[in-house]
Design an enzyme around this catalytic site. Structure first.
Site, PDB file in Angstrom:
ATOM      1  N   GLY A  94       0.815  -1.215   0.000  1.00 17.22           N
ATOM      2  CA  GLY A  94       0.000   0.000   0.000  1.00 17.22           C
ATOM      3  C   GLY A  94       0.845   1.260   0.000  1.00 17.22           C
ATOM      4  CB  SER A  95       3.004   2.700  -1.502  1.00 14.15           C
ATOM      5  OG  SER A  95       2.891   1.669  -2.463  1.00 14.15           O
ATOM      6  NE  ARG A  96       0.426  11.044  -2.932  1.00  8.63           N
ATOM      7  CZ  ARG A  96      -0.679  11.693  -2.575  1.00  8.63           C
ATOM      8  NH1 ARG A  96      -1.493  11.177  -1.686  1.00  8.63           N
ATOM      9  NH2 ARG A  96      -0.971  12.868  -3.109  1.00  8.63           N
TER      10      ARG A  96
END
Length: 218
Positions: free
Chosen positions: A182-184
């Site tokens: 989960g990240s960006r």
């Protein structure tokens, strides 16, 4: 372009642990529900690190998505990372169900890589781009256009993986790293670039056209 197997190599240690524990639970005849949960977790781990082949038929001057996910921000900034020029930032949020392998948005040479330690707030929030642990890369296209992008760690993601070094030449869509759990990823477009996506739009790394760059004038 780098070839990959069915899963990213960075997932091997995690898969070995999950599968090993699940196998032990079966061998020792643990409670059925425990075995079931452990095998589900092992399967999820393999699925999380999946690394499908991707191809794009976008024009040569097109910028393609570096990550799977959802566009959560499009805004102007007075100064981009690693440059002193104004940019327009487009942010892609990756949840735990997305493919997490990152790909080069343009073809060119990686001229600078800058790692910044930081916090681990929810990557869906705008402040994650400036407060969280992040890895910023600057590329220069064959046409002489410079474009930066960054991997941003999130609330669950605590490990940014960057497989390349300064001076590496990448093809558009080539794998260069990943972020776990989960990240960006933020793209920093030059102000004269065209942006093709809208807020809320879903992206597929190596496929979705994010915009188009203008060649450097002589």
């Amino acid at each position: 372009m780098e070839k990959s197997g069915l899963v990213a190599k960075e997932g091997y240690p995690f898969m070995a642990i999950f599968i090993g524990v699940a196998a032990v639970s079966s061998a020792l005849s643990w409670y059925g529900i425990v075995q079931f949960v452990l095998w589900v977790l092992a399967g999820w781990c393999i699925w999380f690190f999946r690394d499908p082949e991707r191809h794009s038929d976008a024009p040569e001057d097109a910028v393609i998505a570096p990550a799977d996910g959802r566009v959560v921000a499009i805004r102007e900034m007075e100064k981009g990372p690693l440059t002193d020029e104004p940019v327009r930032m487009v942010s892609i949020f990756m949840n735990v169900f997305n493919v997490h392998v990152n790909r080069a948005p343009i073809a060119g040479t990686v001229t600078k890589i800058s790692y910044h330690p930081g916090k681990f707030v929810n990557a869906d929030l705008d402040k994650a781009s400036i407060e969280n642990e992040r890895n910023v890369l600057l590329m220069e296209s064959p046409a002489g256009v410079k474009m930066a992008f960054q991997q941003v760690a999130g609330l669950v993601a605590r490990r940014i993986v960057c497989r390349i070094n300064e001076g590496t030449v990448l093809q558009r869509g080539e794998r260069f790293g990943l972020i776990r759990f989960g990240s960006r990823v933020d793209l920093f477009f030059p102000m004269d670039a065209e942006i093709s996506v809208k807020l809320g739009e879903m992206t597929h790394s190596g496929v979705t056209q994010m915009g188009r760059l203008k060649g450097k004038e002589s």
